[in-house]
Design a protein around this motif. Structure first.
Motif, PDB file in Angstrom:
ATOM      1  N   VAL A 150       0.836  -1.201   0.000  1.00 60.53           N
ATOM      2  CA  VAL A 150       0.000   0.000   0.000  1.00 60.53           C
ATOM      3  C   VAL A 150       0.867   1.247   0.000  1.00 60.53           C
ATOM      4  CG1 VAL A 150      -1.765   1.296   1.266  1.00 60.53           C
ATOM      5  CG2 VAL A 150      -1.827  -1.211   1.243  1.00 60.53           C
ATOM      6  N   GLY A 151       0.435   2.235  -0.790  1.00 61.74           N
ATOM      7  CA  GLY A 151       1.062   3.545  -0.821  1.00 61.74           C
ATOM      8  C   GLY A 151       0.053   4.616  -0.463  1.00 61.74           C
ATOM      9  N   LEU A 152       0.549   5.785  -0.143  1.00 56.01           N
ATOM     10  CA  LEU A 152      -0.284   6.891   0.334  1.00 56.01           C
ATOM     11  C   LEU A 152      -0.442   7.942  -0.759  1.00 56.01           C
ATOM     12  CD1 LEU A 152      -1.664   8.465   2.683  1.00 56.01           C
ATOM     13  CD2 LEU A 152       0.623   9.263   3.332  1.00 56.01           C
ATOM     14  N   ASP A 153      -1.679   8.369  -1.001  1.00 54.07           N
ATOM     15  CA  ASP A 153      -1.972   9.434  -1.968  1.00 54.07           C
ATOM     16  C   ASP A 153      -3.013  10.362  -1.346  1.00 54.07           C
ATOM     17  OD1 ASP A 153      -2.746  11.111  -4.022  1.00 54.07           O
ATOM     18  OD2 ASP A 153      -2.791   9.537  -5.539  1.00 54.07           O
ATOM     19  N   TRP A 154      -2.556  11.487  -0.825  1.00 56.18           N
ATOM     20  CA  TRP A 154      -3.462  12.421  -0.145  1.00 56.18           C
ATOM     21  C   TRP A 154      -4.499  13.026  -1.073  1.00 56.18           C
ATOM     22  CZ3 TRP A 154      -3.939  12.295   4.820  1.00 56.18           C
ATOM     23  CH2 TRP A 154      -2.856  12.034   5.651  1.00 56.18           C
ATOM     24  N   ASP A 155      -4.244  13.022  -2.370  1.00 57.96           N
ATOM     25  CA  ASP A 155      -5.157  13.685  -3.299  1.00 57.96           C
ATOM     26  C   ASP A 155      -6.325  12.800  -3.735  1.00 57.96           C
ATOM     27  OD1 ASP A 155      -3.640  16.042  -3.337  1.00 57.96           O
ATOM     28  OD2 ASP A 155      -2.290  15.225  -4.852  1.00 57.96           O
ATOM     29  N   MET A 156      -6.325  11.552  -3.323  1.00 61.14           N
ATOM     30  CA  MET A 156      -7.422  10.665  -3.681  1.00 61.14           C
ATOM     31  C   MET A 156      -8.598  10.839  -2.732  1.00 61.14           C
ATOM     32  SD  MET A 156      -5.461   7.122  -4.656  1.00 61.14           S
ATOM     33  CE  MET A 156      -7.024   6.357  -5.126  1.00 61.14           C
ATOM     34  N   ARG A 158     -11.637   9.482  -0.306  1.00 57.06           N
ATOM     35  CA  ARG A 158     -11.776   8.304   0.548  1.00 57.06           C
ATOM     36  C   ARG A 158     -12.606   7.230  -0.138  1.00 57.06           C
ATOM     37  NH1 ARG A 158     -11.018   7.612   5.437  1.00 57.06           N
ATOM     38  NH2 ARG A 158     -13.007   6.541   5.754  1.00 57.06           N
ATOM     39  N   GLY A 159     -12.286   5.984   0.164  1.00 55.11           N
ATOM     40  CA  GLY A 159     -13.110   4.874  -0.311  1.00 55.11           C
ATOM     41  C   GLY A 159     -12.819   4.391  -1.707  1.00 55.11           C
ATOM     42  N   VAL A 160     -11.764   4.897  -2.329  1.00 47.25           N
ATOM     43  CA  VAL A 160     -11.373   4.416  -3.653  1.00 47.25           C
ATOM     44  C   VAL A 160      -9.887   4.093  -3.622  1.00 47.25           C
ATOM     45  CG1 VAL A 160     -13.157   5.742  -4.845  1.00 47.25           C
ATOM     46  CG2 VAL A 160     -10.875   6.715  -4.548  1.00 47.25           C
ATOM     47  N   ALA A 161      -9.436   3.348  -4.627  1.00 46.18           N
ATOM     48  CA  ALA A 161      -8.029   2.951  -4.687  1.00 46.18           C
ATOM     49  C   ALA A 161      -7.586   2.938  -6.137  1.00 46.18           C
ATOM     50  CB  ALA A 161      -7.849   1.569  -4.063  1.00 46.18           C
ATOM     51  N   ARG A 162      -6.281   3.054  -6.322  1.00 48.72           N
ATOM     52  CA  ARG A 162      -5.717   2.912  -7.666  1.00 48.72           C
ATOM     53  C   ARG A 162      -4.469   2.040  -7.581  1.00 48.72           C
ATOM     54  NH1 ARG A 162      -1.183   6.112  -8.557  1.00 48.72           N
ATOM     55  NH2 ARG A 162      -0.830   7.776  -7.030  1.00 48.72           N
ATOM     56  N   LEU A 163      -4.272   1.252  -8.628  1.00 43.53           N
ATOM     57  CA  LEU A 163      -3.134   0.354  -8.700  1.00 43.53           C
ATOM     58  C   LEU A 163      -2.094   0.947  -9.622  1.00 43.53           C
ATOM     59  CD1 LEU A 163      -1.968  -2.449  -7.937  1.00 43.53           C
ATOM     60  CD2 LEU A 163      -3.120  -3.359  -9.975  1.00 43.53           C
ATOM     61  N   ASP A 164      -0.870   1.089  -9.133  1.00 42.02           N
ATOM     62  CA  ASP A 164       0.206   1.683  -9.922  1.00 42.02           C
ATOM     63  C   ASP A 164       1.510   0.952  -9.594  1.00 42.02           C
ATOM     64  OD1 ASP A 164       2.005   3.228 -11.302  1.00 42.02           O
ATOM     65  OD2 ASP A 164       1.491   5.125 -10.344  1.00 42.02           O
ATOM     66  N   GLY A 165       2.062   0.278 -10.590  1.00 41.33           N
ATOM     67  CA  GLY A 165       3.322  -0.416 -10.384  1.00 41.33           C
ATOM     68  C   GLY A 165       3.259  -1.525  -9.354  1.00 41.33           C
ATOM     69  N   VAL A 167       1.436  -1.502  -6.665  1.00 41.21           N
ATOM     70  CA  VAL A 167       1.130  -0.947  -5.347  1.00 41.21           C
ATOM     71  C   VAL A 167      -0.268  -0.331  -5.375  1.00 41.21           C
ATOM     72  CG1 VAL A 167       1.835   0.700  -3.568  1.00 41.21           C
ATOM     73  CG2 VAL A 167       3.574  -0.470  -4.954  1.00 41.21           C
ATOM     74  N   TRP A 168      -1.058  -0.629  -4.350  1.00 40.15           N
ATOM     75  CA  TRP A 168      -2.379  -0.021  -4.221  1.00 40.15           C
ATOM     76  C   TRP A 168      -2.258   1.283  -3.428  1.00 40.15           C
ATOM     77  CZ3 TRP A 168      -6.537  -1.226  -6.874  1.00 40.15           C
ATOM     78  CH2 TRP A 168      -6.665  -2.503  -7.404  1.00 40.15           C
ATOM     79  N   TYR A 169      -2.787   2.358  -4.001  1.00 42.62           N
ATOM     80  CA  TYR A 169      -2.746   3.665  -3.351  1.00 42.62           C
ATOM     81  C   TYR A 169      -4.134   4.063  -2.869  1.00 42.62           C
ATOM     82  CZ  TYR A 169       1.988   4.299  -5.075  1.00 42.62           C
ATOM     83  OH  TYR A 169       3.339   4.156  -5.304  1.00 42.62           O
ATOM     84  N   ALA A 170      -4.165   4.710  -1.700  1.00 44.42           N
ATOM     85  CA  ALA A 170      -5.418   5.204  -1.133  1.00 44.42           C
ATOM     86  C   ALA A 170      -5.124   6.442  -0.300  1.00 44.42           C
ATOM     87  CB  ALA A 170      -6.086   4.128  -0.275  1.00 44.42           C
ATOM     88  N   ALA A 171      -6.185   7.160   0.056  1.00 49.40           N
ATOM     89  CA  ALA A 171      -6.052   8.365   0.874  1.00 49.40           C
ATOM     90  C   ALA A 171      -5.686   7.988   2.304  1.00 49.40           C
ATOM     91  CB  ALA A 171      -7.350   9.163   0.862  1.00 49.40           C
ATOM     92  N   GLY A 172      -5.073   8.930   3.015  1.00 50.77           N
ATOM     93  CA  GLY A 172      -4.618   8.665   4.374  1.00 50.77           C
ATOM     94  C   GLY A 172      -5.504   9.205   5.466  1.00 50.77           C
TER      95      GLY A 172
END
Length: 206
Positions: A150-156, A158-165, A167-172
């Motif tokens: 898991v990685g952190l993406d403050w600009d996302m 809440r309640g959604v995720a994106r897969l990049d490389g 790694v799943w990213y979500a809001a913190g």
């Protein structure tokens, strides 16, 4: 009737009467000491720090029908030994956890083999953990092969995720409190990890 998804939460335990917690879905948990000793009993997994309760609330917001198994590895502070963590991971799998949320880890690479061994023993359970820590240093068990990193993406949102490389990213952000402004948390990746665990448990991520 299909069995409910079971999520193990390795953290500071849970405070079951908190208003954000669905107490009926909290299973009897345990406390694991620094040396790996497991303590059983109705009060052993009670949260004294608040972090595990907030992480559990974030998971339950997305997967309210899942059962949560609290595993307390934080005692008087937000620190735990590698031995406690690997014991918690293996014990969670032995309790038939489908998802193991580990919103913490260690940057100490000397423990890598210990975590690799633990991950190899969890079978079909999905271990969800941060890829890096708050200082962007590699973090175990998140660095282990087979872990849902898991990685952190403050600009996302809440309640959604994106897969990049891989790694799943979500809001913190933790679960919101009505009337209180959402602020960035020092340990935002803890709540990003919780959101990924909740989305997996709810069947919204592959």
């Amino acid at each position: 009737m299909a069995e409910r998804v079971r999520i193990a939460v390795i953290d500071s335990g849970v405070y079951p009467v908190h208003p954000h917690i669905v107490a009926a879905r909290i299973l009897p948990g345990v406390a694991i000491a620094a040396d790996g000793t497991i303590a059983y009993g109705p009060e052993k997994a009670t949260d004294q720090l608040g972090h595990g309760t907030a992480v559990t609330a974030a998971i339950q917001e997305l997967a309210p029908d899942a059962d949560v198994l609290p595993i307390r590895v934080f005692q008087g502070a937000l620190r735990a030994s590698a031995r406690a963590l690997v014991t918690a991971i293996v014990w969670a799998a032995e309790q038939r956890a489908d998802v193991i949320n580990c919103s913490l880890g260690t940057p100490n690479a000397t423990h890598a083999a210990l975590f690799d061994d633990a991950v190899a023993r969890i079978g079909a359970a999905r271990l969800v953990a941060p890829l890096v820590g708050g200082d962007d240093a590699p973090c175990w068990p998140g660095q282990c092969a087979g872990v849902v990193a898991v990685g952190l993406d403050w600009d996302m949102p809440r309640g959604v995720a994106r897969l990049d490389g891989g790694v799943w990213y979500a809001a913190g952000y933790p679960r919101p409190i009505p009337g209180v402004e959402q602020l960035r948390n020092l340990h935002g990746v803890s709540f990003a990890t919780a959101q990924i665990s909740g989305l997996i448990a709810a069947g919204r991520l592959d």
